[in-house]
Design a protein around this motif. Sequence first.
Motif, short mmCIF file in Angstrom:
data_model
loop_
_atom_site.label_atom_id
_atom_site.label_comp_id
_atom_site.label_asym_id
_atom_site.label_seq_id
_atom_site.Cartn_x
_atom_site.Cartn_y
_atom_site.Cartn_z
N TYR A 38 0.79 -1.20 0.09
CA TYR A 38 0.09 -0.11 -0.03
C TYR A 38 0.96 1.13 -0.15
CZ TYR A 38 -4.14 -2.96 1.50
OH TYR A 38 -4.92 -4.06 1.69
N ASN A 39 0.92 2.13 -0.98
CA ASN A 39 1.77 3.33 -1.26
C ASN A 39 2.96 2.99 -0.78
OD1 ASN A 39 -0.32 5.05 -2.04
ND2 ASN A 39 -1.33 4.90 0.05
N TYR A 40 3.45 1.96 -1.39
CA TYR A 40 5.22 1.57 -1.33
C TYR A 40 5.50 0.90 0.21
CZ TYR A 40 4.68 4.58 -5.31
OH TYR A 40 4.39 5.04 -6.52
N SER A 41 4.53 0.54 0.89
CA SER A 41 4.78 0.26 2.39
C SER A 41 3.86 -1.02 2.80
CB SER A 41 4.64 1.14 3.45
OG SER A 41 5.24 0.87 4.71
N MET A 42 3.79 -1.30 4.02
CA MET A 42 2.84 -2.36 4.47
C MET A 42 1.58 -1.42 4.98
SD MET A 42 4.71 -3.30 7.93
CE MET A 42 6.39 -2.99 7.49
N PRO A 43 0.28 -2.32 5.04
CA PRO A 43 -0.67 -1.77 5.69
C PRO A 43 -0.29 -1.23 7.22
CG PRO A 43 -1.33 -3.65 4.65
CD PRO A 43 0.33 -3.63 4.54
N SER A 44 -1.20 -0.26 7.58
CA SER A 44 -0.98 0.35 9.01
C SER A 44 -1.24 -0.67 10.17
CB SER A 44 -1.60 1.62 9.07
OG SER A 44 -2.89 1.44 8.81
#
Length: 154
Positions: A38-44
């Motif tokens: 998600y947007n270059y990272s992991m989900p929050s």
Amino acid sequence: MAGRRDAGERPAGWEAGQRRYIGELLAADVLLIAVPMYNYSMPSTLKAWVDHVHVPGVTAGFAPGELPLRGRPVVLVSSRGAAYGPADNPADWDHGTAALEVVFGASMGMTPHRIVAQLTLAPDLEVLADRRDEAVASLEAAILRARELAIELG
């Protein structure tokens, strides 16, 4: 600032939740984590869970004897809408699985395994239309890798 907590103050039930998450982690023979990009990272929500279970002196440490999960496998299954491989310009833009390999591998002593399916948006985005065959091949390779790991880690 309104809504700000005092230092050391935690939401109600936080410690009980953390104990439960750590207990589940320590009881697992293999850890399987879904890591959609998600947007270059992991989900929050995944990041919040990681923050609960990565605890120096409990699950993470600085000396090999301090690592209760040492050698235990962690399988990171990642899906990505575009391509982030060596031939792609943003090859290092995956800040999800790479960060988790550091947390679980280097810091917690686990043995990370990565399964990746990329170009998952190719069937739906015209800009990726010329890479649809790559998307199919990537998914097939990910499924094959998952089967191999299931046998290996069985």
